[in-house]
Motif scaffolding. Structure first.
Motif, PDB file in Angstrom:
ATOM      1  N   LYS A 120       1.285  -0.162  -0.657  1.00  0.00           N
ATOM      2  CA  LYS A 120       0.305   0.097  -1.720  1.00  0.00           C
ATOM      3  C   LYS A 120      -0.946  -0.755  -1.598  1.00  0.00           C
ATOM      4  O   LYS A 120      -1.980  -0.431  -2.170  1.00  0.00           O
ATOM      5  N   ARG A 141      -0.748  -3.715  -2.888  1.00  0.00           N
ATOM      6  CA  ARG A 141      -0.673  -4.203  -4.269  1.00  0.00           C
ATOM      7  C   ARG A 141      -0.626  -5.720  -4.288  1.00  0.00           C
ATOM      8  O   ARG A 141       0.109  -6.324  -3.511  1.00  0.00           O
ATOM      9  N   SER A 159       3.790   3.012  -9.383  1.00  0.00           N
ATOM     10  CA  SER A 159       3.166   4.299  -9.071  1.00  0.00           C
ATOM     11  C   SER A 159       2.877   4.368  -7.571  1.00  0.00           C
ATOM     12  O   SER A 159       2.550   3.353  -6.939  1.00  0.00           O
ATOM     13  N   ASN A 189       0.539   5.386  -5.668  1.00  0.00           N
ATOM     14  CA  ASN A 189      -0.838   5.425  -5.168  1.00  0.00           C
ATOM     15  C   ASN A 189      -1.136   4.158  -4.377  1.00  0.00           C
ATOM     16  O   ASN A 189      -0.466   3.148  -4.539  1.00  0.00           O
ATOM     17  N   SER A 217      -3.050   6.954 -10.371  1.00  0.00           N
ATOM     18  CA  SER A 217      -1.638   7.223 -10.118  1.00  0.00           C
ATOM     19  C   SER A 217      -1.459   8.675  -9.716  1.00  0.00           C
ATOM     20  O   SER A 217      -2.149   9.562 -10.216  1.00  0.00           O
ATOM     21  N   HIS A 238      -7.564  -0.606 -12.433  1.00  0.00           N
ATOM     22  CA  HIS A 238      -6.906   0.571 -11.860  1.00  0.00           C
ATOM     23  C   HIS A 238      -7.779   1.801 -12.052  1.00  0.00           C
ATOM     24  O   HIS A 238      -8.753   1.769 -12.771  1.00  0.00           O
TER      25      HIS A 238
HETATM   26 MG    MG Z   1       0.367   1.700 -10.898  1.00  0.00          MG
END
Ligand code: MG
Ligand code: AMP
Length: 343
Positions: free
Chosen positions: A53, A55, A140, A142, A148, A233
């Motif tokens: 991700k 992330r 999620s 994405n 998302s 986001h």
């Molecule tokens: Mg998310």
């Protein structure tokens, strides 16, 4: 790595469950948005989620279970209010923050002493978790910073070549991520609005509080109760502006702004409701103004569409911030950096 997309079937679920058990990632449908799942008890598998991700490591993951019986092993305590919420709203689009047990790797909780747990309504999701025989950590699906995904195609766009498999369960029914509710105390605190609304929680518990950052941006020094709040986001490339007010004022203001933007050489698009007349101007539908759940289901797809079409400005109609409308306004607000014009 080649990414397979397989429609949900008993065989596809078994194949996905084997990948989860082997420490791999699977794109999975849920009723909220598509998740990027891994064995929640396998630290290495969980790390792959952050990698795929992009992330930040300080943003914790939600752990998904297929039945409430799996929960006592994952948490230290289930407070009385949390129990009532589980009885009322699970399976469903609600994540409860609870004190975490030691078996939850700190990569999942991002070093916090709590963990978010969810029992999804999606039968495909529950079947996958049950077949894997392990709780599944899934944010999620994405890439970080993108909306998302609400279809398997969205997941493919973001994750092609990064994960072995996506289970295609069709379009997500709710379309916005789960309500995140801090249930560690007596009064539930809504950290992120979703399909389970403050009104619904109030009705069951008698009390509810909504974190102030649900409808306002963070400023420096603010205390962040939910790490996800820190991140911008859902931001499309298009500059996004929200218009709020009486419908006739909103429609007039959006049309005027649209025309001014065209004259200035911009490429605007309107995110608007079907009943409202914007003439020939480019509109991406948020569904019927009478059914805010349609705006919830369509919003993330609409944000992706803006980018695909290379629109430079998005002019959005606000929805009333009650019920599921609060979740829609929270996501739209964040996409717009809470740039809301009252008209
Ligand atoms: Mg998310
Ligand atoms: P996502 O799965 O991408 O929708 O993100 C999950 C979000 O849930 C995170 O960004 C956090 O804001 C929230 N969350 C997950 N675990 C916790 C926790 N232990 N405490 C507070 N918020 C959490």
């Amino acid at each position: 790595m080649k990414t397979k997309v397989k429609p949900v079937s008993p065989e596809a679920i078994e194949e996905a469950a084997q990948l989860i058990r082997a420490g791999e990632l699977v794109g999975m449908p849920t009723e909220t948005v598509y998740g990027l799942g891994a064995n929640a008890l396998d630290e290495n598998a969980v790390r792959k989620i952050f990698e795929a991700k992009g992330r930040p490591g300080d943003n914790p993951l939600i752990v998904h279970v297929s039945s409430v019986e799996e929960i006592p092993a994952l948490v230290r305590e289930i407070p009385a209010a949390a129990r009532k919420l589980m009885d009322a709203f699970w399976p469903g689009p609600m994540t409860l923050i609870l004190p975490k047990a030691d078996c939850i790797p700190s990569a999942v909780s991002a070093g916090l002493d709590t963990v978010g747990i969810r029992l999804p309504a999606s039968e495909a999701a529950r079947a996958l978790i049950a077949a894997a025989g392990r709780p599944i950590a899934a944010p999620s699906a994405n890439r970080s910073g993108k909306p998302s995904p609400t279809t398997a195609q969205h997941v493919f766009e973001d994750m092609d070549g990064r994960i072995p498999m996506i289970l295609d369960g069709g379009a997500c029914e709710v379309g916005v991520e789960s309500s995140v509710i801090d249930a560690t105390g007596e009064v539930p605190i809504i950290l992120r609005p979703g399909g389970i609304t403050p009104e619904m929680v109030q009705e069951v518990i008698g009390r509810v509080s909504v974190d102030e950052h649900v409808m306002s941006p963070l400023s420096e020094g603010d205390i962040v109760r939910s790490p996800g709040m820190k991140y911008k986001h859902y931001a499309p490339k298009a500059k996004t502006v929200i218009f709020d007010g009486a419908p006739e004022n909103v429609i007039a203001a959006i049309c005027a702004r649209y025309d001014a933007l065209i004259a200035a050489g911009e490429k605007p698009a309107i995110l608007g409701f079907d009943e409202h007349d914007f003439g020939e101007r480019t509109r991406i539908s948020l569904g019927s103004v009478k059914r805010p759940n349609e705006a919830a289901a369509r919003l993330f797809g609409a944000l992706r569409e803006l980018d695909e079409r290379g629109e430079t400005v998005a002019l959005c109609e606000a929805v009333e911030a009650t019920g599921i409308g609060l979740a829609v306004m929270n996501r739209m607000g964040r996409a717009a950096g809470f740039d809301i014009e009252r008209v």
